[in-house]
Design a protein around this motif. Structure first.
Motif, PDB file in Angstrom:
ATOM      1  N   TYR A  86      35.311  36.754  47.622  1.00 53.56           N
ATOM      2  CA  TYR A  86      34.885  36.191  46.183  1.00 53.56           C
ATOM      3  C   TYR A  86      36.625  35.724  45.653  1.00 53.56           C
ATOM      4  N   PHE A  87      37.483  36.144  46.078  1.00 55.94           N
ATOM      5  CA  PHE A  87      38.772  35.982  45.094  1.00 55.94           C
ATOM      6  C   PHE A  87      39.949  35.421  45.779  1.00 55.94           C
ATOM      7  N   ALA A  88      39.603  34.722  46.964  1.00 54.58           N
ATOM      8  CA  ALA A  88      40.668  33.944  47.653  1.00 54.58           C
ATOM      9  C   ALA A  88      41.074  32.514  47.195  1.00 54.58           C
ATOM     10  N   ASP A  89      39.991  31.934  46.632  1.00 53.59           N
ATOM     11  CA  ASP A  89      40.275  30.510  46.095  1.00 53.59           C
ATOM     12  C   ASP A  89      40.711  30.602  44.627  1.00 53.59           C
ATOM     13  N   PHE A  90      40.375  31.449  43.714  1.00 55.19           N
ATOM     14  CA  PHE A  90      40.880  31.548  42.544  1.00 55.19           C
ATOM     15  C   PHE A  90      41.394  33.015  42.208  1.00 55.19           C
ATOM     16  N   PRO A  91      42.583  33.348  42.344  1.00 51.96           N
ATOM     17  CA  PRO A  91      42.976  34.650  42.209  1.00 51.96           C
ATOM     18  C   PRO A  91      42.515  35.532  41.097  1.00 51.96           C
ATOM     19  N   GLY A  92      41.992  36.424  40.941  1.00 55.67           N
ATOM     20  CA  GLY A  92      41.589  37.054  39.703  1.00 55.67           C
ATOM     21  C   GLY A  92      40.195  36.542  39.101  1.00 55.67           C
ATOM     22  N   ALA A 101      36.801  23.038  38.663  1.00 54.65           N
ATOM     23  CA  ALA A 101      37.212  22.157  39.403  1.00 54.65           C
ATOM     24  C   ALA A 101      38.014  22.843  40.589  1.00 54.65           C
ATOM     25  N   HIS A 102      38.522  22.084  41.486  1.00 55.58           N
ATOM     26  CA  HIS A 102      39.015  22.481  42.857  1.00 55.58           C
ATOM     27  C   HIS A 102      40.248  23.201  42.429  1.00 55.58           C
ATOM     28  N   ASP A 103      41.096  22.485  41.227  1.00 56.57           N
ATOM     29  CA  ASP A 103      42.333  23.111  40.963  1.00 56.57           C
ATOM     30  C   ASP A 103      42.233  24.425  39.812  1.00 56.57           C
ATOM     31  N   GLY A 104      41.142  24.780  39.760  1.00 53.63           N
ATOM     32  CA  GLY A 104      40.892  25.796  38.747  1.00 53.63           C
ATOM     33  C   GLY A 104      40.723  25.554  37.225  1.00 53.63           C
ATOM     34  N   ARG A 105      40.497  24.177  37.017  1.00 54.29           N
ATOM     35  CA  ARG A 105      40.303  23.694  35.681  1.00 54.29           C
ATOM     36  C   ARG A 105      38.884  24.084  35.349  1.00 54.29           C
ATOM     37  N   PRO A 106      38.287  24.589  34.176  1.00 52.64           N
ATOM     38  CA  PRO A 106      37.010  24.642  33.750  1.00 52.64           C
ATOM     39  C   PRO A 106      36.590  23.302  33.503  1.00 52.64           C
ATOM     40  N   VAL A 107      35.412  22.927  33.763  1.00 52.58           N
ATOM     41  CA  VAL A 107      34.782  21.483  33.637  1.00 52.58           C
ATOM     42  C   VAL A 107      33.230  21.784  32.939  1.00 52.58           C
ATOM     43  N   VAL A 108      33.140  20.642  31.909  1.00 53.95           N
ATOM     44  CA  VAL A 108      31.895  20.696  31.386  1.00 53.95           C
ATOM     45  C   VAL A 108      31.355  19.554  31.715  1.00 53.95           C
ATOM     46  N   ASP A 109      29.894  19.295  32.072  1.00 52.01           N
ATOM     47  CA  ASP A 109      29.085  18.097  32.361  1.00 52.01           C
ATOM     48  C   ASP A 109      29.799  17.379  33.777  1.00 52.01           C
ATOM     49  N   PRO A 115      29.957  62.532  29.298  1.00 52.00           N
ATOM     50  CA  PRO A 115      30.151  61.143  28.747  1.00 52.00           C
ATOM     51  C   PRO A 115      31.261  60.481  29.272  1.00 52.00           C
ATOM     52  N   PRO A 116      31.347  59.239  29.161  1.00 52.62           N
ATOM     53  CA  PRO A 116      32.586  58.404  29.662  1.00 52.62           C
ATOM     54  C   PRO A 116      33.811  58.503  28.741  1.00 52.62           C
ATOM     55  N   GLN A 117      35.041  58.530  29.225  1.00 54.73           N
ATOM     56  CA  GLN A 117      36.260  58.643  28.486  1.00 54.73           C
ATOM     57  C   GLN A 117      36.433  57.161  27.709  1.00 54.73           C
ATOM     58  N   ARG A 118      35.985  56.123  28.197  1.00 54.18           N
ATOM     59  CA  ARG A 118      36.062  54.871  27.526  1.00 54.18           C
ATOM     60  C   ARG A 118      35.207  54.027  28.324  1.00 54.18           C
ATOM     61  N   VAL A 119      34.816  52.911  27.572  1.00 57.81           N
ATOM     62  CA  VAL A 119      34.036  51.816  28.235  1.00 57.81           C
ATOM     63  C   VAL A 119      34.648  51.016  29.637  1.00 57.81           C
ATOM     64  N   LEU A 120      35.969  50.661  29.429  1.00 52.52           N
ATOM     65  CA  LEU A 120      36.620  50.012  30.469  1.00 52.52           C
ATOM     66  C   LEU A 120      38.000  50.616  30.916  1.00 52.52           C
ATOM     67  N   GLY A 121      38.051  51.460  31.781  1.00 53.08           N
ATOM     68  CA  GLY A 121      39.275  51.819  32.196  1.00 53.08           C
ATOM     69  C   GLY A 121      40.232  50.741  32.883  1.00 53.08           C
ATOM     70  N   ARG A 122      39.951  49.825  33.568  1.00 54.47           N
ATOM     71  CA  ARG A 122      40.714  48.745  34.129  1.00 54.47           C
ATOM     72  C   ARG A 122      40.027  47.482  33.878  1.00 54.47           C
ATOM     73  N   ARG A 123      40.604  46.299  33.645  1.00 56.06           N
ATOM     74  CA  ARG A 123      39.716  45.240  33.444  1.00 56.06           C
ATOM     75  C   ARG A 123      39.979  44.137  34.716  1.00 56.06           C
ATOM     76  N   GLU A 124      41.121  44.238  35.327  1.00 55.75           N
ATOM     77  CA  GLU A 124      41.346  43.019  36.233  1.00 55.75           C
ATOM     78  C   GLU A 124      40.060  43.014  37.348  1.00 55.75           C
ATOM     79  N   MET A 125      39.993  41.979  38.083  1.00 57.71           N
ATOM     80  CA  MET A 125      39.285  41.797  39.042  1.00 57.71           C
ATOM     81  C   MET A 125      40.074  41.379  40.421  1.00 57.71           C
ATOM     82  N   PRO A 126      39.729  41.788  41.637  1.00 59.09           N
ATOM     83  CA  PRO A 126      38.734  43.045  41.766  1.00 59.09           C
ATOM     84  C   PRO A 126      39.548  44.416  41.419  1.00 59.09           C
TER      85      PRO A 126
END
Length: 674
Positions: free
Chosen positions: A511-517, A472-480, A80-91
């Motif tokens: 995958y991670f160069a533009d927006f770290p993590g 957005a290019h500066d890392g802000r989440p945008v809607v519409d 069995p697994p010891q837990r679901v998520l050992g480390r959460r960071e990406m990558p």
């Protein structure tokens, strides 16, 4: 079963976001998603009011959601697994540490005596079932034989085979013993296959002698010989006599040759005597390859546990598949969709394997396959729908599609007109579950939700467990607003890495160069206030017009409505002086005289449908549009060519389906130096 549809006879014009279908109360009650919501309420004490409440929980309480899936799908683990998520960071996220399991074991636990596990069809082969008992026996026998030949867990097994049952058997046998699978369709030349396989240093190769396509037989025995010579780590080759076998496998120095029939010869290995290799959750399962348009394809490694959980989630909730259903996607063994249809067996769903040309002897052939095999879900690309429309094929008038419940358009952006086409031409009572994802995670990031309405041109919602957003290019989440498609929280099926990328530098840069993590996928993406999603083409092929970004899908959507245009490719070029130049290359429809009046109509229509920024600076007729072997337009390589990059640096010709199509673009680059 449905409350609202756009039925047959509806005008071709349809507005983006227009409701085409709504599920009835009876439909909603029968869905797997409703069952899961009830299970969460009864077993976990979670009472979610709607899908989007469930999605928000699934992307914030990662341990709660993925742990619930482990129990809901009754994952079998020897440790069995010891837990679901050992480390959460990406990558670097660590999922289910300590667990030991096997992907193929979860396939074969679905064995149902007296029923078919899969169906296979060829251009000259009628729909034929393969019984569960036969599939399971062949998998156990082949896996045991591979062990006898010395194949160890972690070693790589490559396959140069078409979409036939032998490929499925070899996949499950390989993964049953903990070896790592990689496949490539025999329409690749030996060099293209070697570019992929050589990176993995495989021990075993399964190789077919030939295949049939478009009524022609293609002999691949010479290609196989050259491929074997290009893979010096091989110790064993298993030859599959599919078209030209004479009973005697070719021999190669230092490589043992076997016939498929001989490897499977002898008494079947009983289920109680076979042991599946128990491997860690993140043990390599298979390697998928990127399209390889700008150098060697990236060898993307996926793990046993991540693919197991992700495919169960995707196909159960976002495709609403159930035990006994039949799934049909046209694919080859080179495309992630093949691995996806193989994974349908995890649910007891029977995949329909088609080996041949999807337009031979006529453009309607795939609908005939769906009819004869009683497909429950049919996968179709927008380009295939365009072919149907041009040929005047109306499936509802020609075929019995009474078993069909779901259509899943995938492969490229889906316009409102494409969505509506299915309701006009296939069935009124139909769930059109558009999806988009990628080879990288071998799943959909956004897709169908069977309890929500279908709206024209709109993907219904983000997928469960996928924290997708538009940045957005500066890392802000945008809607519409159009932004970069990003994923802000880890998923179990994110790649373990790229094979050979020991320090993960290439993986991080990809995958991670533009927006770290934060995972940047490389698609243009828009999400609206109600959660509807639009994937608008690759962001690295983006049309940046004076600071306003345009997805190529918008251009192609308009051109698809013009009878004079068969296909097209558009790029935007940044000039050294800071200006922009956007040429449009058009493959005219047959018998069309491509003159100034056609060009004017194209310009006027783009201006009318969108903005003056969408109007190209030049419109050029070309004989053909260059595409990869998996059918993707070479937007990025063409852009590089037009900016002066030498062809050998701009594109890997081994990955191009029609290399001659590049010549007019090279000539254009010579005449229009940027």
């Amino acid at each position: 079963m449905v409350d609202q549809v756009v039925g047959a006879g509806t005008a071709h014009g349809v507005a983006e976001g227009e409701t085409l279908w709504s599920p009835s109360a009876e439909w909603i009650e029968r869905t797997n998603l409703t069952h899961f919501l009830e299970w969460l309420r009864d077993r976990r004490g979670h009472d979610f009011g709607d899908y989007f409440e469930l999605w928000r929980w699934s992307t914030t309480d990662l341990e709660g959601f993925w742990g619930a899936l482990w129990d809901y799908f009754d994952i079998q683990a020897s440790a069995p697994p010891q837990r679901v998520l050992g480390r959460r960071e990406m990558p670097g996220a660590e999922w289910f540490p300590g667990a030991r399991l096997n992907y193929a074991q979860h396939v074969l636990r679905q064995v149902r005596p007296g029923s078919d596990a899969l169906y296979h069809v060829g251009e000259d082969v009628p729909s034929t079932g393969m019984a569960w008992e036969e599939l399971a026996a062949q998998v156990r026998t082949l896996a045991s034989r591979l062990r006898e030949l010395g194949v160890q867990p972690g070693q790589r097994v490559a396959a140069y085979v078409p979409n036939i049952p032998e490929a499925m058997v070899a996949l499950f046998a390989t993964t049953a013993i903990g070896a790592v699978w990689a496949s490539c369709s025999p329409d690749f030349g030996w060099r293209g296959a070697a570019d992929r396989f050589a990176q993995l240093e495989p021990t075993v190769l399964f190789a077919v002698d030939g295949y049939r396509y478009g009524g022609r037989e293609f002999d691949r025995r010479d290609e196989v010989r050259q491929l074997v010579e290009a893979l010096p780590t091989l110790t064993q080759v298993v030859h599959v006599s599919h078209r030209f076998g004479d009973g005697t496998p070719p021999t190669t120095e230092n490589v043992a040759s076997h016939r498929w029939e001989d490897v499977l010869d002898g008494p079947a290995v009983p289920a109680e005597e076979f042991a599946f290799e128990q491997v860690p959750f993140d043990h390599p399962l298979w390697v998928l390859f990127s399209s390889g348009t700008t150098g060697l394809p990236k060898a993307i490694v996926h793990g046993h546990g991540g693919i197991l959980l992700e495919q169960l989630k995707l196909q159960t909730f976002h495709m609403d598949l159930r035990r006994g259903d039949r799934l049909f996607f046209f694919t080859t063994t080179s495309w992630m969709m093949w691995n996806f249809i193989a994974s349908s067996l995890l649910l007891g769903v029977a995949p329909i394997l088609y080996d041949g040309n999807p337009a031979h002897p006529g453009p309607e052939v795939l609908w005939r396959v769906a009819q004869d095999a009683r497909a429950t879900l049919f996968g179709a690309s927008p380009s295939y729908v365009r072919l149907m429309d041009q040929a005047g094929v109306v499936p509802r008038e020609q075929f019995d599609l009474s078993a069909l419940r779901t259509i899943m358009p995938a492969g490229s952006p889906v316009s409102p007109e494409i969505t509506a086409w299915f309701y006009r031409n296939v069935k009124d009572d139909l769930w059109v579950a558009t999806g988009s994802g990628g080879t990288d995670c071998c799943t959909g990031f956004v897709g169908g939700v069977p309890t929500l309405p279908v709206r024209a041109g709109e993907i219904q919602a983000p997928s469960l467990g996928v924290a997708v957003a538009a940045f957005a290019h500066d890392g802000r989440p945008v809607v519409d607003e159009v932004g970069e498609l990003v994923i802000t929280e880890p998923m179990p099926s994110m790649p373990l890495g790229f094979w050979g990328d020991r320090d993960h530098q290439r993986y991080r840069e990809t995958y991670f160069a533009d927006f770290p993590g934060v995972w940047r996928h490389g698609d243009f993406f828009r999400i609206n206030e109600r959660g509807g999603c639009y994937v608008l083409g690759r962001s690295d092929a983006t049309l940046n017009r004076h600071g306003v970004r345009i997805g190529t899908a918008e251009i192609y959507r308009t051109l698809a409505q013009l009878d004079e245009v068969e296909d097209a490719l558009i790029v935007n070029l940044e000039r050294a002086d800071g200006g922009f130049f956007m040429p449009l290359f058009v493959k005219p429809a047959p018998d069309v005289e491509f003159d100034a009046s056609v060009v004017d109509r194209i310009r006027d229509r783009l201006r009318r449908d969108y903005t003056p920024r969408h109007v190209p600076d030049d419109v050029v007729a070309v004989p053909d549009i260059p595409v990869t072997l998996t059918g993707k337009k070479l937007e990025v390589p063409v852009r590089k060519l037009l900016l002066g990059t030498p062809v050998e640096q701009a594109v890997n010709l081994e990955a191009v389906a029609n290399p001659a199509a590049l010549e007019p673009f090279l000539e254009y680059a010579r005449q229009h130096a940027m």
